[in-house]
Each structure stands twice: as C-alpha cells, then as structure tokens.
Write a protein that holds these residues in place. Structure first.
Motif, PDB file in Angstrom:
ATOM      1  N   GLY A  37      16.955  -4.314   9.820  1.00 44.13           N
ATOM      2  CA  GLY A  37      15.935  -5.008   9.735  1.00 44.13           C
ATOM      3  C   GLY A  37      14.758  -4.078   9.210  1.00 44.13           C
ATOM      4  O   GLY A  37      14.796  -3.133   9.039  1.00 44.13           O
ATOM      5  N   HIS A  38      13.705  -4.904   8.723  1.00 40.27           N
ATOM      6  CA  HIS A  38      12.549  -4.387   8.316  1.00 40.27           C
ATOM      7  C   HIS A  38      12.916  -3.098   6.943  1.00 40.27           C
ATOM      8  O   HIS A  38      12.022  -2.168   6.909  1.00 40.27           O
ATOM      9  CB  HIS A  38      11.568  -3.787   9.404  1.00 40.27           C
ATOM     10  N   GLN A  39      13.584  -3.186   6.118  1.00 42.21           N
ATOM     11  CA  GLN A  39      14.072  -2.358   5.153  1.00 42.21           C
ATOM     12  C   GLN A  39      12.725  -2.372   4.163  1.00 42.21           C
ATOM     13  O   GLN A  39      12.741  -1.392   3.354  1.00 42.21           O
ATOM     14  CB  GLN A  39      15.325  -2.723   4.498  1.00 42.21           C
ATOM     15  N   ASP A  40      12.145  -3.421   4.169  1.00 39.66           N
ATOM     16  CA  ASP A  40      10.904  -3.559   3.082  1.00 39.66           C
ATOM     17  C   ASP A  40       9.786  -2.584   3.497  1.00 39.66           C
ATOM     18  O   ASP A  40       8.781  -2.416   2.862  1.00 39.66           O
ATOM     19  CB  ASP A  40      10.433  -5.010   2.880  1.00 39.66           C
ATOM     20  N   ARG A  41       9.837  -1.980   4.712  1.00 43.96           N
ATOM     21  CA  ARG A  41       8.911  -1.034   5.050  1.00 43.96           C
ATOM     22  C   ARG A  41       9.105   0.383   4.222  1.00 43.96           C
ATOM     23  O   ARG A  41       8.197   0.960   4.108  1.00 43.96           O
ATOM     24  CB  ARG A  41       8.916  -0.849   6.743  1.00 43.96           C
ATOM     25  N   VAL A  42      10.377   0.521   3.806  1.00 47.63           N
ATOM     26  CA  VAL A  42      10.498   1.839   3.103  1.00 47.63           C
ATOM     27  C   VAL A  42      10.822   1.697   1.972  1.00 47.63           C
ATOM     28  O   VAL A  42      10.909   2.818   0.955  1.00 47.63           O
ATOM     29  CB  VAL A  42      11.704   2.710   4.237  1.00 47.63           C
ATOM     30  N   ASN A  43      11.397   0.580   1.557  1.00 49.48           N
ATOM     31  CA  ASN A  43      11.814   0.146   0.086  1.00 49.48           C
ATOM     32  C   ASN A  43      11.108  -1.145  -0.521  1.00 49.48           C
ATOM     33  O   ASN A  43      10.937  -1.699   0.379  1.00 49.48           O
ATOM     34  CB  ASN A  43      13.465   0.111  -0.192  1.00 49.48           C
ATOM     35  N   ASP A  44      11.067  -1.159  -1.560  1.00 48.75           N
ATOM     36  CA  ASP A  44      10.417  -2.201  -2.332  1.00 48.75           C
ATOM     37  C   ASP A  44      11.380  -3.642  -1.937  1.00 48.75           C
ATOM     38  O   ASP A  44      12.678  -3.434  -2.230  1.00 48.75           O
ATOM     39  CB  ASP A  44      10.190  -2.042  -3.937  1.00 48.75           C
ATOM     40  N   TYR A  45      10.900  -4.721  -1.710  1.00 52.94           N
ATOM     41  CA  TYR A  45      11.366  -5.894  -1.682  1.00 52.94           C
ATOM     42  C   TYR A  45      12.296  -6.311  -2.730  1.00 52.94           C
ATOM     43  O   TYR A  45      13.414  -6.645  -2.350  1.00 52.94           O
ATOM     44  CB  TYR A  45      10.422  -6.873  -1.306  1.00 52.94           C
TER      45      TYR A  45
END
Length: 227
Positions: A37-45
């Motif tokens: 989850g929440h991969q958009d916190r470290v990589n661009d969506y």
C-alpha cells in the motif's frame, strides 16, 4: 448491544471473515494477491503498475469518506451471516477499538461539560472544535512533551499564578517582566524582549515545518502583533 442467538461482536475482523465465507460459496474462483500500500508516497503515481494504482485509488476513496464523516457517523451496519452480536453507541455501529469507544462514550460528555464550565464556553462552542484533528495532533507528543502540552491546553501550566495558588510562598509574578499573576495567556503575550524572541523563534520553526500543509490563516493569527 444488539445480539442474535450467540456469537462475537461485529468488528472489522468479522466483516472480513464474513466476506471470506461468502466468497468461498461463490461458483467462481477468485485469486487474491497482496499489493504493497501507499506506493505513491515514494514513487510517482503514473509510474506505478495498475494493481498499485488501484490500491492507491481505493485508499484515496476511503479517506474521502472517512475524514468528512469522522465526527458525524450516523449509520448502522447490517448484520452479516457470521456476526450475531453488534455494539451500537448513539445509533452508530462500533466495529473497532471497542474498549476505547465504550470509555469515550462514558467520559466524553462529562469532559465537555467540564471544559465549558472551566473556560466559560457557550453551548455551541464545543461543536466548533474538530476533536478528531485535535486528537491526531496531540497524539504525536505522547512520547515527548505530553505533560507540558496537556497542561497548557487545560490552562494549568506551572505559571506564576498556578505556582502561587499551590504554594503561597512562591512568587506569582512573571519572571521576565514582573507582571502580577502570570498565566498562560500572559506567557503568549508577554512583551519582555526574551519572551518576544522566544515567540519569534517558535513561529519561524512552525512556518518552516511543512509549509504546504500549514494553514495560512492560523499562522497569521499566531504571529505576534507589530510593535
């Protein structure tokens, strides 16, 4: 407390269990895959693969429902086939943190009544406070400066007024400018150069911390008035 013949209190775990039992009875086979989850916190969506994007979308939609309704949930969750007991408080189904919700239901109203009496608030003042945001903010200080924060919020910081009230041999004056009966408000408004420098340094730290998330109106209110 709504109860069927026998069973466990309706919690998020039982919602998941009920969903699992329902899926097992379906005539189609469904494959489950864990997605971080929440991969958009470290990589661009836009650079995420489709499963990760869908995971981020579901989190965003859940947040859109949860936050606006955090203090105004007026719904009852229907019984699931595997759940025969359900806890309801003020027409709301409690699905998690049951002990805390019961404790809050027993203590929040007396606390609000005490605060209204202590600070001489009107009937509607207590409703203007976003208690969810309040809890989220002070929770960050549980391991550091917790006592200082709580005492300041409840107007019982160890100022001259409180120290003298508890021990009349102690001075009640402000140690910086000698104003009688120093209280919380005076600490925030004292015009002694040392106090003004302390407030200025504090405001600089606040302004520099996550400026994109800081409320400009609140920062303007906190800034000291011009001399």
């Amino acid at each position: 407390l709504s109860r069927g013949s026998a069973g466990s209190v309706c919690t998020i775990a039982w919602i998941g269990h009920g969903s699992f039992q329902t899926l097992r009875k379906m005539p189609v086979q469904i494959e489950f895959t864990w997605i971080k989850g929440h991969q958009d916190r470290v990589n661009d969506y836009a650079k995420l693969d489709l499963p990760a994007q869908l995971n981020c979308d579901s989190d965003a939609q859940a947040a859109q429902f949860e936050w606006p309704n955090a203090n105004h949930q007026h719904y009852v969750i229907p019984f699931l086939p595997t759940t025969t007991t359900q806890l309801q408080i003020q027409h709301k189904t409690i699905t998690s943190k049951i002990k805390r919700r019961i404790r809050d239901a027993a203590t929040i109203l007396p606390l609000h009544q005490y605060l209204c009496k202590k600070f001489q608030w009107g009937i509607g003042t207590i409703e203007t406070i976003d208690w969810q945001v309040y809890q989220d903010i002070i929770r960050k200080y549980r391991t550091k400066n917790w006592t200082t924060i709580v005492k300041h919020l409840h107007n019982i910081s160890p100022t001259g007024h409180i120290a003298h009230r508890n021990n009349h041999h102690l001075p009640h004056e402000c140690p910086a400018c000698s104003t009688p009966f120093e209280d919380n408000l005076h600490v925030m408004q004292c015009r002694h150069p040392s106090r003004q420098q302390w407030r200025q340094e504090t405001m600089q730290k606040i302004s520099q911390y996550a400026p994109q998330e800081s409320d400009p109106y609140l920062l303007d209110i906190l800034r000291p008035p011009p001399r």
